[in-house]
Design an enzyme around this catalytic site. Sequence first.
Site, PDB file in Angstrom:
ATOM      1  CB  CYS A 266      10.329  -4.559  -5.344  1.00 54.98           C
ATOM      2  SG  CYS A 266       9.072  -3.662  -4.414  1.00 54.98           S
ATOM      3  CE  LYS A 327      13.089   4.444  -8.654  1.00 56.07           C
ATOM      4  NZ  LYS A 327      11.785   3.848  -9.055  1.00 56.07           N
TER       5      LYS A 327
END
Length: 440
Positions: A266, A327
């Site tokens: 994103c 992440k």
Amino acid sequence: MNIAVIGSGYVGLVSGTCFAEMGNHVTCVDIDPVKIEKLNKGIIPIFEPGLEAMVLKNVKNKTLDFTTNLSEAISNAKIVFIAVGTPMGDDGSADLQYVLAVAKSIGESMTKELVIVDKSTVPIGTADKVKATIQNELDKRDVNIQFHVVSNPEFLKEGAAIDDFMKPDRVVIGADSNYAFDVMKQLYSPFFRTHDRFITMDIRSAEMTKYAANAMLATKISFMNEIANICERVGADANQVRIGIGSDKRIGYSFIYPGAGYGGSCFPKDVKALKKIAEENGYKANLITSVEDVNDAQKLVIANKVIARFGENLEGKTFALWGLAFKPGTDDMREAPAIYVVKELVKRGAKVKAYDPKAIEEAKEFYLKDIHNIEYFESKYEVLKDADALILLTEWKEFRSPDFEELKVQLNQPIVFDGRNQYNAFNLEEKGFEYFQIGK
């Protein structure tokens, strides 16, 4: 309610599964027959905590199914979600070919009134293009069928997507008819029974909201990383500065942790797309451009620290790497700092021994497939043996409190490069380590 979700990637699969969990009947559609065959067998193509169990449960309950037949899926649906990919073009703009191809197929196949929802992240004005594409196909067929195009941007965090969807901060709906607003509120009402977080607006504002939200979060990250780089040069401690500014309620603690830069599906794509949208409309987005520039440089900060410590020529050096995903909680490596660090070290002659709980196959098959001086291991301690230093790039829980004595035994030298400032509180220098972190 009967729902069709076109696109069974990350957004489509999570959205469809969560709608099914609330008792709707959902058909997920994808053009890839291999993916659909695997999904029908219970094989999930992505890692997302809680998703596999929820998919299997709803398939068993017959509230969720998968097909390649778009016409059949939308024939029974009241709402059709478009959740296909919008990959980044060479110029930074979002590629709408897949969204518009789905719109064309809907126009060719629809037989009754539909609410058609853009769930993919799309540039401002895409709903108009979707509407025109569908109407063009209806005109070719010489049929008059009413339809409503809606923008419903997703705000899912990878690694926490199920929780985000089931307990949303807000549901943003952009539409131009009361019928569409009513249908969408009926669909989402089970998700916010205690607090009404259903936000309605015009379509273009809804499309802009997604880009604005991601750009704001990316800005906080790049801002704090820039502050960390200044702290390092003036002798301040970025971790202490973070605590000092985060206590201000206007700022808060989220997204102000110094680190090796943001990645994923994103932020990088949406920041570039927003910059491109601004340019196409005659505006130079200086702040957004700087956010991207800071982040691009930040991904090499840890590699530069390694080079400063060991020299430009890394021939004969081996580095243990903890973390490949951008992440924790996901196997996604899109724009992950690890990609940039590994390539920077390997091109200087170093060898890398890597471990990640979920992203090893992604690295092997896609993102680091052409890198020959990298070896993958199944344990975080295996990679340490005979390595000259440990580099941490993803803050998985299993890395939070390692056996530091074991690190000392396995590493050639007790040196740690911490790209997430995870060990700041452990006083590694007092434990005999050389400890390098961001912003200090």
